[in-house]
Design a protein around this motif. Sequence first.
Motif, mmCIF file in Angstrom:
data_model
loop_
_atom_site.group_PDB
_atom_site.id
_atom_site.type_symbol
_atom_site.label_atom_id
_atom_site.label_comp_id
_atom_site.label_asym_id
_atom_site.label_seq_id
_atom_site.Cartn_x
_atom_site.Cartn_y
_atom_site.Cartn_z
ATOM 1 N N LEU A 125 0.831 -1.202 0.000
ATOM 2 C CA LEU A 125 0.000 0.000 0.000
ATOM 3 C C LEU A 125 0.867 1.255 0.000
ATOM 4 O O LEU A 125 0.601 2.208 -0.741
ATOM 5 N N ARG A 126 1.907 1.246 0.809
ATOM 6 C CA ARG A 126 2.795 2.413 0.862
ATOM 7 C C ARG A 126 3.453 2.673 -0.489
ATOM 8 O O ARG A 126 3.531 3.823 -0.939
ATOM 9 N N GLU A 127 3.915 1.613 -1.131
ATOM 10 C CA GLU A 127 4.555 1.794 -2.430
ATOM 11 C C GLU A 127 3.548 2.273 -3.484
ATOM 12 O O GLU A 127 3.867 3.113 -4.328
ATOM 13 N N LEU A 128 2.337 1.739 -3.439
ATOM 14 C CA LEU A 128 1.314 2.175 -4.388
ATOM 15 C C LEU A 128 0.976 3.645 -4.206
ATOM 16 O O LEU A 128 0.853 4.402 -5.173
ATOM 17 N N VAL A 129 0.809 4.059 -2.965
ATOM 18 C CA VAL A 129 0.463 5.456 -2.690
ATOM 19 C C VAL A 129 1.609 6.376 -3.093
ATOM 20 O O VAL A 129 1.388 7.426 -3.713
ATOM 21 N N SER A 130 2.834 5.995 -2.770
ATOM 22 C CA SER A 130 3.990 6.815 -3.167
ATOM 23 C C SER A 130 4.060 6.951 -4.688
ATOM 24 O O SER A 130 4.263 8.048 -5.217
ATOM 25 N N GLU A 163 9.485 -4.529 -9.113
ATOM 26 C CA GLU A 163 10.751 -5.237 -8.906
ATOM 27 C C GLU A 163 10.730 -6.037 -7.611
ATOM 28 O O GLU A 163 11.265 -7.153 -7.555
ATOM 29 N N LEU A 164 10.102 -5.491 -6.567
ATOM 30 C CA LEU A 164 10.016 -6.195 -5.300
ATOM 31 C C LEU A 164 9.223 -7.491 -5.463
ATOM 32 O O LEU A 164 9.643 -8.562 -4.990
ATOM 33 N N VAL A 165 8.095 -7.426 -6.146
ATOM 34 C CA VAL A 165 7.262 -8.611 -6.338
ATOM 35 C C VAL A 165 7.965 -9.606 -7.250
ATOM 36 O O VAL A 165 7.948 -10.818 -7.005
ATOM 37 N N LEU A 181 -1.827 -8.116 -6.358
ATOM 38 C CA LEU A 181 -0.679 -7.428 -6.941
ATOM 39 C C LEU A 181 0.205 -8.388 -7.727
ATOM 40 O O LEU A 181 0.826 -7.997 -8.719
ATOM 41 N N HIS A 182 0.253 -9.633 -7.299
ATOM 42 C CA HIS A 182 1.022 -10.616 -8.067
ATOM 43 C C HIS A 182 0.459 -10.737 -9.481
ATOM 44 O O HIS A 182 1.205 -10.853 -10.455
ATOM 45 N N GLY A 183 -0.856 -10.723 -9.583
ATOM 46 C CA GLY A 183 -1.473 -10.775 -10.907
ATOM 47 C C GLY A 183 -1.138 -9.565 -11.745
ATOM 48 O O GLY A 183 -0.849 -9.683 -12.950
ATOM 49 N N GLU A 184 -1.171 -8.375 -11.127
ATOM 50 C CA GLU A 184 -0.827 -7.149 -11.857
ATOM 51 C C GLU A 184 0.594 -7.228 -12.409
ATOM 52 O O GLU A 184 0.851 -6.881 -13.564
ATOM 53 N N VAL A 185 1.523 -7.687 -11.586
ATOM 54 C CA VAL A 185 2.932 -7.741 -12.002
ATOM 55 C C VAL A 185 3.141 -8.814 -13.068
ATOM 56 O O VAL A 185 3.817 -8.588 -14.077
ATOM 57 N N LEU A 186 2.546 -9.988 -12.875
ATOM 58 C CA LEU A 186 2.719 -11.058 -13.853
ATOM 59 C C LEU A 186 2.129 -10.691 -15.204
ATOM 60 O O LEU A 186 2.658 -11.066 -16.256
#
Length: 899
Positions: free
Chosen positions: A203-208, A237-239, A299-304
């Motif tokens: 959430l923090r990374e998304l908001v930033s 990159e984290l995911v 979020l895994h789905g978004e990244v994949l």
Amino acid sequence: MTTSPLVLPWPLIGRTVELADATDLLTAPGSRGVIIRGPAGAGATRLGHEVWESARKRGHPVIRAAATHASRSVALGALAPLLSPGLHGRLTLRTGRPRTDQRHVRRRPVLLLDDIHLLDDESVGLLQPLLTAGEFLLIATATPECRQESASAHLAGNLNLVPLEPLSWTVVQTLLERVLDGPVERRTARQLHRVSGGRPLYLRELVSGALNGGQLVRETGLWRITTPLAPPPRLVELVRFRLAALAPPSHAVLEHLSLCGPDRPALFPPDVLETLREAGLVRIRGEGPQALADLTDPLHGEVLRTTATLHRKRRMLLARAELAAVPSGNGPTGAELLRSTLWRLDAAVGVPPEDLLQAVELARDAHDFRAALRLVTALVDVRPDAQSYLLLGEFQHACGCPDQAEDALARALELATTPDERLLGVVLRTQNLAQGLLRIGEAFAINQRELSGTPHGDSAAVLKANEAALWTLVGDVGRARALLKEAAADGSRRAALMAAVPSVYCLSESGHPDDALAAADQHAERPECARAASVAHPAMLCSARARTLAEAGRLDEAEDLAHQAYDHAVDTRAGTAQIRAATDLAWIAYLQGDMARARYWFASVVSTSRDQGFLSGLWWGQAGRALVCAVTGDRAASDDAWAEADRMLPDHDRRPECRLVEGWRAAALGRYGDARALLSDGARTALRTGLVALASHLLYDVARLGDAHGVHPQLTELAIRCQNPLIALRARTAGALAAHAGAELERCAEEADVMGARLMAAETWTAAAGAHSRNGSRRTAASCRARAERLAPLCGARTPGLAPQGVRDNLTDREMEIALLAAGGLGNAQIADQLALSVRTVGNHLHRVYAKVGVRDRRVLGQALCPEPVPHEKRMDGPRDRRRQPVERRRPPTGRGYE
């Protein structure tokens, strides 16, 4: 519109229970420590640090270490900074000596160890005997990847487990409002919760990323996402790093679920699926044939999806679509056929028009309007006929795209070759013109022209029901009810479907809530209401029912139902239904007297309507903002909102609600006489058009502004005629105000409080205090005044009914009028010009006001007349679910975010 950098540190919210449990378990008799286990990014490290810090403050020696993938490949890599030589050349852990406090309690050292599942075997071998011997207490964090057969799992088995779940969306909203220092739109909070999976790190990374990219902005006082949300590169990159450690079969299953969505577990190797389930990456929903495997973390789905190659995406989607087309014993389900069509579209292969049309109907049944719009857009490309354009216009309107819908529906009418196509085109186009584009006169003209050529039969009934819906939009319930009666006499099922929402609205606004609720239940049971032949959504009928409950005084129940309607509209991405539900939530909050929440919801209506070009919603939102700002004393904001709303609505289409806004805007300037005249005129118009509930509201406002004696007979007549609890309460309260009946005012205040009308209750308690004070009952007056003072700050309003009783008793009407104008910032000359008095007369009045109120000048006059409410910036929040959220910590961490 504003953006701002992210404010850090992030407070620890929603973890009160887990923090208390971990702290208690750490120091429980016989305890060796605690292990905090939760999904990656859920905040286990942050919570562990809080427990560790609490132990330090209690006098425990503290140390910390972190295991990583890199340290796992080196013997004792995670503990190296904490090791020192021991006896016989052996290494030992440098923990420090246990301390003893003044009560001779032994304080053992506490070790915080992050990611214990990544600890190497040598480190486990070193810690195990020390932990067993009670040499220190261990606070460990772990993810579900900690396998039972690993050495670290045996170490963790000695610890008390504290499970950590992702945050709920209501907690996420509270967290966001604290971090962003302002209210967050409910839809935005749900979207961020969905993408982040409720994990604070994500959430923090998304908001930033959204703040830096300009996707998260502040409009009309609300933080909201304005464009499609995409994970920022750092989070991607984290995911990706976390997923890179997976074996190829596991990665393939996750990729399949990310591209194709939830799917049958039988399609995947059982051992791979079980491994992913144990690791917390996949969950199984349902049982038996209905079971579906799905990604635990969206979020895994978004990244994949972003990292898969185009060729691989197409190959996987086509393979899944072909598998769905293979005949089976019972044949494919409707959901399977719909998904198969969407897979083929995603794979960019040709789909026959018949398949597209069937999928559109399936999407309509599932109320997935965005999927339907996507399908029908493809249908228009391959078959641009009247039916295709009708469907395109229907779903463009439902998704909140009225300009595009007008173009599509105009084209559909040009291509129409059958009476049914033309009829549906007229209905859809008139509704879109009136609701979406606020071209009400044009909508009436088109419908009337078509009706004049179809005087009888089923089509005429549909057109009459459609015209009734248009009359409800401009507030003429009398004409709408007459047309609905004519349409019902024809027995047309299509007309009955068209009349579902308008009939409930008409019954509710005419003061008959029980009949309206019965009609809503009857329509909800009709199977055709689940499949609309024109623009419809289940949230519309649910929202109409919520509005009915509100007008009957069942305000808390109405709010819960309206929240359900709004969330359903958001989840199915139905823009029109979302705006309608948000408007009803704003009005419910206004009736409750919670001006902060009313302002929140009206601002949400404005922002969403402006995004979509939905002009009727924009008018309601700006008119509502003007009203709420006037009631709260924010005249500048009221002026801005009303200036835009007033320009949008033609004079001949002005609803009685306009008088409600204008009346309170006059009252905010202290022009009570003008305010009462405007409200009375609005009540007369409302009665003439059948808006009995609104008329009672306007008349009661006249009573609140000083003429209870004049409106009491009319309110009593309405109460007898309607049998509506809220209207009856307004009539009784007006009568008690007129008679200065303290005991009756107390009873009315109690009833208003039970209904949830807290501003009404606060004003009535204030009036009861004044009535008892006049009668010499000082103790009862003080009790009533105390109850009013507890409620008033929660309302956020500045109304004459909340003015201190001593001020109201001591000032004449003219003095109160002049005092309010002076407190509003007007000079003596401006007041004199506005009230047709001389400047000297105004000055004399003000000197008497200062003496009676006990102030020296106009700078502090406003606070003496109306105590300052809680600032709306701090209270303008959305869901009332926040009352059931875990209480946040009083001392937020300093300088640390979630890890």
